[in-house]
Design a protein around this motif. Sequence first.
Motif, PDB file in Angstrom:
ATOM      1  N   PRO A  83       0.418  10.807  -0.078  1.00  0.00           N
ATOM      2  CA  PRO A  83      -0.592  11.779   0.372  1.00  0.00           C
ATOM      3  C   PRO A  83      -1.403  11.342   1.596  1.00  0.00           C
ATOM      4  N   GLY A  84      -1.275  10.078   2.021  1.00  0.00           N
ATOM      5  CA  GLY A  84      -2.058   9.612   3.172  1.00  0.00           C
ATOM      6  C   GLY A  84      -3.420   9.103   2.740  1.00  0.00           C
ATOM      7  N   VAL A  85      -4.114   8.481   3.666  1.00  0.00           N
ATOM      8  CA  VAL A  85      -5.450   7.934   3.377  1.00  0.00           C
ATOM      9  C   VAL A  85      -6.410   9.100   3.201  1.00  0.00           C
ATOM     10  N   SER A  86      -7.224   9.005   2.151  1.00  0.00           N
ATOM     11  CA  SER A  86      -8.074  10.155   1.850  1.00  0.00           C
ATOM     12  C   SER A  86      -9.086  10.397   2.969  1.00  0.00           C
ATOM     13  N   MET A 105     -13.159  -4.819   2.157  1.00  0.00           N
ATOM     14  CA  MET A 105     -13.841  -4.252   0.993  1.00  0.00           C
ATOM     15  C   MET A 105     -13.803  -2.719   0.947  1.00  0.00           C
ATOM     16  N   VAL A 106     -13.036  -2.091   1.795  1.00  0.00           N
ATOM     17  CA  VAL A 106     -12.892  -0.636   1.715  1.00  0.00           C
ATOM     18  C   VAL A 106     -11.629  -0.339   0.927  1.00  0.00           C
ATOM     19  N   THR A 107     -11.803   0.291  -0.211  1.00  0.00           N
ATOM     20  CA  THR A 107     -10.647   0.574  -1.045  1.00  0.00           C
ATOM     21  C   THR A 107     -10.762   1.952  -1.677  1.00  0.00           C
ATOM     22  N   GLY A 108      -9.630   2.554  -1.927  1.00  0.00           N
ATOM     23  CA  GLY A 108      -9.639   3.840  -2.603  1.00  0.00           C
ATOM     24  C   GLY A 108      -9.072   3.692  -4.014  1.00  0.00           C
ATOM     25  N   ARG A 109      -8.809   2.439  -4.407  1.00  0.00           N
ATOM     26  CA  ARG A 109      -8.192   2.235  -5.721  1.00  0.00           C
ATOM     27  C   ARG A 109      -9.151   1.475  -6.628  1.00  0.00           C
ATOM     28  N   ALA A 110      -9.181   1.886  -7.914  1.00  0.00           N
ATOM     29  CA  ALA A 110     -10.107   1.279  -8.860  1.00  0.00           C
ATOM     30  C   ALA A 110      -9.918  -0.234  -8.918  1.00  0.00           C
ATOM     31  N   GLU A 111      -8.667  -0.683  -8.895  1.00  0.00           N
ATOM     32  CA  GLU A 111      -8.422  -2.127  -9.026  1.00  0.00           C
ATOM     33  C   GLU A 111      -8.221  -2.812  -7.670  1.00  0.00           C
ATOM     34  N   GLY A 112      -8.514  -2.077  -6.584  1.00  0.00           N
ATOM     35  CA  GLY A 112      -8.287  -2.638  -5.249  1.00  0.00           C
ATOM     36  C   GLY A 112      -9.403  -3.567  -4.810  1.00  0.00           C
ATOM     37  N   THR A 113      -9.091  -4.451  -3.850  1.00  0.00           N
ATOM     38  CA  THR A 113     -10.121  -5.328  -3.292  1.00  0.00           C
ATOM     39  C   THR A 113     -10.516  -4.847  -1.901  1.00  0.00           C
ATOM     40  N   GLY A 114      -9.664  -4.032  -1.304  1.00  0.00           N
ATOM     41  CA  GLY A 114      -9.946  -3.570   0.051  1.00  0.00           C
ATOM     42  C   GLY A 114      -9.750  -4.661   1.095  1.00  0.00           C
ATOM     43  N   LEU A 115      -9.011  -5.697   0.737  1.00  0.00           N
ATOM     44  CA  LEU A 115      -8.824  -6.784   1.704  1.00  0.00           C
ATOM     45  C   LEU A 115      -7.478  -6.728   2.424  1.00  0.00           C
ATOM     46  N   GLY A 116      -6.507  -6.029   1.807  1.00  0.00           N
ATOM     47  CA  GLY A 116      -5.143  -6.036   2.340  1.00  0.00           C
ATOM     48  C   GLY A 116      -5.058  -5.684   3.822  1.00  0.00           C
ATOM     49  N   LEU A 117      -5.543  -4.521   4.175  1.00  0.00           N
ATOM     50  CA  LEU A 117      -5.390  -4.064   5.561  1.00  0.00           C
ATOM     51  C   LEU A 117      -6.250  -4.865   6.531  1.00  0.00           C
ATOM     52  N   SER A 118      -7.413  -5.331   6.082  1.00  0.00           N
ATOM     53  CA  SER A 118      -8.251  -6.086   7.019  1.00  0.00           C
ATOM     54  C   SER A 118      -7.590  -7.437   7.316  1.00  0.00           C
ATOM     55  N   GLN A 120     -12.280   3.896   8.183  1.00  0.00           N
ATOM     56  CA  GLN A 120     -12.707   2.584   7.681  1.00  0.00           C
ATOM     57  C   GLN A 120     -11.631   1.747   7.029  1.00  0.00           C
ATOM     58  N   VAL A 121     -10.392   2.275   6.925  1.00  0.00           N
ATOM     59  CA  VAL A 121      -9.398   1.551   6.118  1.00  0.00           C
ATOM     60  C   VAL A 121      -9.176   0.102   6.530  1.00  0.00           C
ATOM     61  N   PHE A 122      -9.426  -0.217   7.800  1.00  0.00           N
ATOM     62  CA  PHE A 122      -9.163  -1.596   8.228  1.00  0.00           C
ATOM     63  C   PHE A 122     -10.350  -2.527   7.990  1.00  0.00           C
ATOM     64  N   GLY A 141     -12.259  10.960   5.065  1.00  0.00           N
ATOM     65  CA  GLY A 141     -13.524  10.237   4.935  1.00  0.00           C
ATOM     66  C   GLY A 141     -13.345   8.733   4.845  1.00  0.00           C
ATOM     67  N   MET A 142     -12.100   8.289   4.568  1.00  0.00           N
ATOM     68  CA  MET A 142     -11.873   6.843   4.518  1.00  0.00           C
ATOM     69  C   MET A 142     -11.031   6.385   5.694  1.00  0.00           C
ATOM     70  N   GLN A 143     -10.506   7.366   6.441  1.00  0.00           N
ATOM     71  CA  GLN A 143      -9.533   7.038   7.479  1.00  0.00           C
ATOM     72  C   GLN A 143     -10.092   6.110   8.552  1.00  0.00           C
ATOM     73  N   LEU A 175       1.889   6.940   8.521  1.00  0.00           N
ATOM     74  CA  LEU A 175       2.448   5.869   9.350  1.00  0.00           C
ATOM     75  C   LEU A 175       1.430   4.761   9.539  1.00  0.00           C
ATOM     76  N   PHE A 176       1.822   3.550   9.220  1.00  0.00           N
ATOM     77  CA  PHE A 176       1.054   2.400   9.672  1.00  0.00           C
ATOM     78  C   PHE A 176       1.913   1.739  10.739  1.00  0.00           C
ATOM     79  N   SER A 177       1.439   1.804  11.988  1.00  0.00           N
ATOM     80  CA  SER A 177       2.234   1.284  13.103  1.00  0.00           C
ATOM     81  C   SER A 177       1.680  -0.050  13.565  1.00  0.00           C
ATOM     82  N   ASN A 181       0.838  -1.205   0.000  1.00  0.00           N
ATOM     83  CA  ASN A 181       0.000   0.000   0.000  1.00  0.00           C
ATOM     84  C   ASN A 181       0.870   1.251   0.000  1.00  0.00           C
ATOM     85  N   ALA A 182       1.932   1.218   0.807  1.00  0.00           N
ATOM     86  CA  ALA A 182       2.834   2.374   0.873  1.00  0.00           C
ATOM     87  C   ALA A 182       3.448   2.608  -0.508  1.00  0.00           C
ATOM     88  N   ALA A 183       3.831   1.521  -1.168  1.00  0.00           N
ATOM     89  CA  ALA A 183       4.425   1.649  -2.503  1.00  0.00           C
ATOM     90  C   ALA A 183       3.414   2.261  -3.471  1.00  0.00           C
TER      91      ALA A 183
HETATM   92  N1  LIG Z   1       0.042   4.080   2.849  1.00  0.00           N
HETATM   93  C1  LIG Z   1      -1.136   4.500   2.385  1.00  0.00           C
HETATM   94  N2  LIG Z   1      -1.285   5.757   1.921  1.00  0.00           N
HETATM   95  C2  LIG Z   1      -2.488   6.171   1.457  1.00  0.00           C
HETATM   96  N3  LIG Z   1      -3.589   5.425   1.417  1.00  0.00           N
HETATM   97  C3  LIG Z   1      -3.516   4.168   1.866  1.00  0.00           C
HETATM   98  C4  LIG Z   1      -2.294   3.634   2.388  1.00  0.00           C
HETATM   99  N4  LIG Z   1      -2.540   2.359   2.770  1.00  0.00           N
HETATM  100  C5  LIG Z   1      -3.838   2.122   2.495  1.00  0.00           C
HETATM  101  N5  LIG Z   1      -4.433   3.196   1.953  1.00  0.00           N
HETATM  102  C6  LIG Z   1      -5.840   3.306   1.526  1.00  0.00           C
HETATM  103  O1  LIG Z   1      -6.574   2.265   2.135  1.00  0.00           O
HETATM  104  C7  LIG Z   1      -7.251   1.502   1.146  1.00  0.00           C
HETATM  105  C8  LIG Z   1      -7.408   0.075   1.607  1.00  0.00           C
HETATM  106  O2  LIG Z   1      -6.188  -0.636   1.544  1.00  0.00           O
HETATM  107  P1  LIG Z   1      -6.206  -2.213   1.444  1.00  0.00           P
HETATM  108  O3  LIG Z   1      -7.030  -2.748   2.561  1.00  0.00           O
HETATM  109  O4  LIG Z   1      -4.812  -2.698   1.341  1.00  0.00           O
HETATM  110  O5  LIG Z   1      -6.989  -2.499   0.107  1.00  0.00           O
HETATM  111  P2  LIG Z   1      -6.547  -2.202  -1.402  1.00  0.00           P
HETATM  112  O6  LIG Z   1      -5.075  -1.996  -1.423  1.00  0.00           O
HETATM  113  O7  LIG Z   1      -6.970  -3.420  -2.140  1.00  0.00           O
HETATM  114  O8  LIG Z   1      -7.313  -0.997  -1.822  1.00  0.00           O
HETATM  115  C9  LIG Z   1      -6.420   1.694  -0.113  1.00  0.00           C
HETATM  116  O9  LIG Z   1      -7.194   1.504  -1.281  1.00  0.00           O
HETATM  117  C10 LIG Z   1      -5.961   3.133   0.030  1.00  0.00           C
HETATM  118  O10 LIG Z   1      -6.942   4.012  -0.429  1.00  0.00           O
END
Ligand SMILES: Nc1ncnc2c1ncn2[C@@H]1O[C@H](COP(=O)(O)OP(=O)(O)O)[C@@H](O)[C@H]1O
Length: 361
Positions: A299-302, A313-326, A308-310, A304-306, A349-351, A258-260
Amino acid sequence: MERMVEMSSTLQQQRILENLSDAVLCFDKSKVLSYINPAGEILLGVSSRQVQGQSVDKIIHCVKGTLIKEIERALESGVSLVERNLELVSAGEQCVTVDCSITPIYEGNRPNAILLELQHVDRHLQISRESQLIQQQTASKVLMKGLAHEIKNPLGGLRGAAQLLEQELEDDALKEYTQIIIEEADRLKNLMDRMLGPNALPKNKQLNIHGVLERVRLVVQAELPAGVQILRDYDPSIPDVYADKDQLIQAFLNIARNAAQAVGEQGEIKIRTRIGRKITIGSRQNRLVAKIDIIDNGPGVSEGMQEQVFYPMVTGRAEGTGLGLSISQSIINRYDGLIEYTREGGVTLFSVYLPLETGHE
Ligand SMILES: Nc1ncnc2c1ncn2[C@@H]1O[C@H](COP(=O)(O)OP(=O)(O)O)[C@@H](O)[C@H]1O
Ligand SMILES: [Mg+2]
């Protein structure tokens, strides 16, 4: 007999002071330290022996000025003062926010000492935030698990029926359709499996966290464009963690990827490890934790999504699944740890907090 009672009550008071989670310091009327409890030593990053007999301005460093004036005022007026959100610099050069009460202690009718109580404000905010986070996580996990099972069961039937149908079909052209049913059923099952998280039993071992992080670094480095660097800032003294190596690699890989993605073509990612002491996760205080930060200057998590990121199915990317962080969060939760998102000084920071000893205080 009376003397015995007196002694044991002094001992008890001593014990109470030593086990308080708030810092307690006592200064005499010339503002020289006469007592500091262990919570005070931890907060200020000093040892009692080292600061005994030193003056207040040598022990407590405020971001703005010192506490001398306030202490003098309390001594002169004989009235207690409270300073809220006082910013202190602790020994590790870290800034901590505390609420501070200054209470004069009387001998006869004149104050001749000062009691200072410091309460860590950041930590309070953090504890309630973490408890809330864990509760949300648990609720969403139960829901997702239930849903995933409900979807998986009929999928098996669907796939089996499509296979039977395929065997009966004489026209090969029609098999294209049964293939679509089979492939889509497989894709959905795959998604559900990922949503349920790793289901193999963990093979826990004592392992060095840096071995895990180095693997993650190499994998991500290979995927990165030339303009992105991964830096390391490791504390090699961190004791081993007892966990499943593959699961931890998965957890950190999701965060690092995600950081990449966040930094894009140009930027910097840093992996930092530190030891944390007396860290509360949920309602449990851990004596020792490994704190691993994955930091990026994207730029950080947008907005309004902060919150819910964990969630799955919450994703900010068109091709994302939103499963990574959960998935990462659920892996780390298994080891009684927690992942937190913060934005600090223009970086993301993801700590990851991982308790190092399972014997909790
Ligand atoms: N380091 C980060 N910087 C900015 N946004 C992030 C970062 N890590 C996660 N996000 C946001 O959180 C969302 C959810 O991440 P994740 O659960 O890994 O699902 P995915 O990568 O499939 O979208 C990402 O789509 C992105 O919008
Ligand atoms: Mg991701």
